[in-house]
Scaffold this active site. Structure first.
Site, PDB file in Angstrom:
ATOM      1  N   THR A   1       0.825  -1.209   0.000  1.00 38.96           N
ATOM      2  CA  THR A   1       0.000   0.000   0.000  1.00 38.96           C
ATOM      3  C   THR A   1       0.861   1.262   0.000  1.00 38.96           C
ATOM      4  OG1 THR A   1      -1.432  -1.293   1.413  1.00 38.96           O
ATOM      5  CG2 THR A   1      -1.949   1.026   1.222  1.00 38.96           C
TER       6      THR A   1
ATOM      7  N   LYS B   1       9.337   1.057  11.692  1.00 42.27           N
ATOM      8  CA  LYS B   1       9.482   1.405  13.121  1.00 42.27           C
ATOM      9  C   LYS B   1      10.125   0.285  13.923  1.00 42.27           C
ATOM     10  CE  LYS B   1       5.681   1.263  11.778  1.00 42.27           C
ATOM     11  NZ  LYS B   1       4.370   1.350  11.206  1.00 42.27           N
TER      12      LYS B   1
ATOM     13  N   VAL C   1       6.629   6.832  12.267  1.00 47.13           N
ATOM     14  CA  VAL C   1       5.860   7.260  13.455  1.00 47.13           C
ATOM     15  C   VAL C   1       4.696   8.134  13.031  1.00 47.13           C
ATOM     16  CG1 VAL C   1       5.972   8.410  15.699  1.00 47.13           C
ATOM     17  CG2 VAL C   1       7.995   7.236  14.820  1.00 47.13           C
TER      18      VAL C   1
ATOM     19  N   GLY D   1       2.356   8.086  10.785  1.00 46.77           N
ATOM     20  CA  GLY D   1       1.982   8.283   9.377  1.00 46.77           C
ATOM     21  C   GLY D   1       2.104   9.707   8.879  1.00 46.77           C
TER      22      GLY D   1
ATOM     23  N   LYS E   1       6.959   2.996  18.086  1.00 46.59           N
ATOM     24  CA  LYS E   1       6.941   4.430  17.761  1.00 46.59           C
ATOM     25  C   LYS E   1       7.345   5.269  18.971  1.00 46.59           C
ATOM     26  CE  LYS E   1       3.203   3.366  14.560  1.00 46.59           C
ATOM     27  NZ  LYS E   1       1.752   3.273  14.403  1.00 46.59           N
TER      28      LYS E   1
ATOM     29  N   GLY F   1      -2.171   4.225   6.478  1.00 43.48           N
ATOM     30  CA  GLY F   1      -2.856   4.260   5.178  1.00 43.48           C
ATOM     31  C   GLY F   1      -1.937   4.743   4.087  1.00 43.48           C
TER      32      GLY F   1
HETATM   33  N1  HSE Z   1      -1.221  -0.512  12.294  1.00 44.87           N
HETATM   34  C1  HSE Z   1      -0.891   0.817  12.677  1.00 44.87           C
HETATM   35  C2  HSE Z   1      -2.113   1.514  13.237  1.00 44.87           C
HETATM   36  C3  HSE Z   1      -0.315   1.645  11.562  1.00 44.87           C
HETATM   37  O1  HSE Z   1      -3.174   0.905  13.373  1.00 44.87           O
HETATM   38  O2  HSE Z   1      -1.996   2.678  13.574  1.00 44.87           O
HETATM   39  C4  HSE Z   1       1.072   1.227  11.194  1.00 44.87           C
HETATM   40  O3  HSE Z   1       1.963   1.439  12.246  1.00 44.87           O
END
Ligand code: HSE
Length: 434
Positions: free
Chosen positions: A18, A111, A138, A140, A211, A308
């Protein structure tokens, strides 16, 4: 890199999931503005992923396809390796190490890799005069690494608090809004694609812990140390806890906390009650937030989408643009050799107010027995809620305390467990005033 600044910056991208596809899309769609912003073009020369034939919604036919991602580290037509494979070991680690050792800067969203091997990799990058960039690792789309390393560089940071996992935040929000319990919401979240089929990394706090370890390193100039982090996920929380917390003026959040306390650093990731009037309580659904407490800037909160395609690819591109512009910032804000090995505070020595929920038999003397244990251990009660619903069934008894040492409230819980009237494991959560 040994290239003139006006030559294009050539990327080799490993991992076309993605995020990788999102990065390709941004580079293709925003080529012109990126070139203007960087003073040079951003070009993809080679890509690597597991399945060459997969439809990714982007055209990658113009780039060299490489089966072994580690081979990207050795290509003369790659200036920067973009690692989007993931995982703290294996191909991702081999690729990053090889690229850095060979003098190629690396951009990564990994991370886990940095939380476990951040110091060694930062040192490797520095020894070769290049960069290891990880904005996408960290929170997004929130440019929090840039904010922490650059924006707050003039501050003494006292504490960093983060909602760092969108899946958990979504689930806690859904539990609060619907009154439904964890298992039901998890199943729904999985069906809707908000939670992974194997949700362990998210709901047990490991992803957010990775993170937090990186944020703590930047905040306090320390080596990232995931192993020293105290982690607890959200499995134990009930919809009833969430409702009780609201009644008491708090919201439950899976919170990463990194604080400097005298000479020690506290690092914990656990569900906490936060005051409803703090902005972090209003960060709901899949959104992430980082709240920073520092001397000159005072307090600040950054919020946005933590995962995302678009948000994470946006963060990858922030690093790519930095590199194209020639920016070189130490991985954790200070030279790797200066990163301290701090004295981590034993979680038992941390002091906080607490929320405590017991399932108790509803009969005379129960409250007296419970308050006697608190009295004998010097724990002061702040508030109590008990509502009888069915005199023949156990009822929840909720107590909030004034400030108490974590080790002492744990001892109190152990004593509660020995009482005949306490029918289940107590649920204990820190009340974090922020
Ligand atoms: N799976 C993580 C979340 C995003 O739900 O925030 C990737 O670190």
């Amino acid at each position: 890199m040994g290239k003139a600044h006006d030559a294009s910056l050539r990327l080799g991208i490993a991992g076309l999931g993605t995020v990788g596809a999102g990065v390709v899309k941004i580079i293709q769609e925003h080529a012109e503005i990126l070139a203007k912003r960087c003073g040079r073009a951003i070009e993809i020369t080679a890509v690597s992923a597991r399945d060459v034939s997969k439809d990714r919604g982007v055209d990658v036919s113009g780039y060299d396809w490489v089966d072994d991602p580690v081979a990207l580290a050795e290509r003369d037509d790659v200036d920067v390796v973009v690692e989007l494979i993931g995982g703290s070991e294996g191909a991702a680690k081999d690729l990053v190490e090889k690229a850095l050792a060979g003098g190629k800067s690396v951009v990564t969203a990994n991370k886990a890799l940095l939380a476990h091997h951040g110091y060694a990799l930062a040192k490797l990058a520095e020894d070769h005069g290049i960069s290891l960039a990880y904005e996408a690792a960290v929170a997004g789309g929130i440019p929090i690494i840039k904010a922490m390393r650059e924006g707050f560089a003039g501050n003494d940071v006292f504490a960093v608090y983060g909602i760092l996992n969108g899946t958990c935040n979504y689930m806690l929000t859904a539990m609060r809004e619907t009154g439904r319990d964890f298992d039901v919401i998890l199943k729904e979240a999985q069906e809707a694609g908000y939670a992974e089929a194997d949700p362990t990394f998210d709901i047990d706090g490991i992803d957010a812990g990775h993170k937090l370890a990186l944020l703590a390193a930047i905040a306090f100039g320390t080596r990232p140390d995931f192993e020293s982090l105290q982690i607890e996920g959200i499995r134990k929380i009930t919809a009833e806890d969430i409702a009780h917390a609201e009644e008491l003026g708090y919201r439950i959040k899976l919170l990463g906390i990194a604080k400097r306390l005298n000479a020690q650093v506290m690092q914990v990731l656990e569900p906490c009650l936060v005051p409803l009037d703090n902005p972090i309580a209003g960060v709901e659904d899949v959104f992430n937030a980082v709240y920073v407490d520092c001397d000159s800037a005072d307090t600040a909160m950054l919020t946005g989408r933590g995962a995302g395609e678009g948000p994470t690819a946006s963060a990858v591109m922030a690093d790519v643009v930095d590199l194209a512009r020639g920016a070189k910032i130490p991985t954790f804000g200070i030279p790797a050799d200066d990163l301290a090995v701090p004295e981590w505070m034993d979680v038992n020595d941390t002091v906080s107010a607490y929320y405590l929920r017991l399932q108790v038999l509803d009969k005379p003397g129960v409250l007296a027995d419970i308050s006697a244990i608190l009295r004998d251990r010097g724990v002061s009660i702040e508030a109590v809620i008990q509502r009888c619903r069915d005199p023949h069934k156990p009822v929840p008894l909720v107590i909030t305390t004034h400030q108490v040492r974590h080790g002492d409230i744990q001892a109190v819980c152990a004593a509660f467990c020995k009482l005949e009237c306490v029918v289940d494991e107590p649920c204990l959560m820190r009340i974090e005033a922020l």
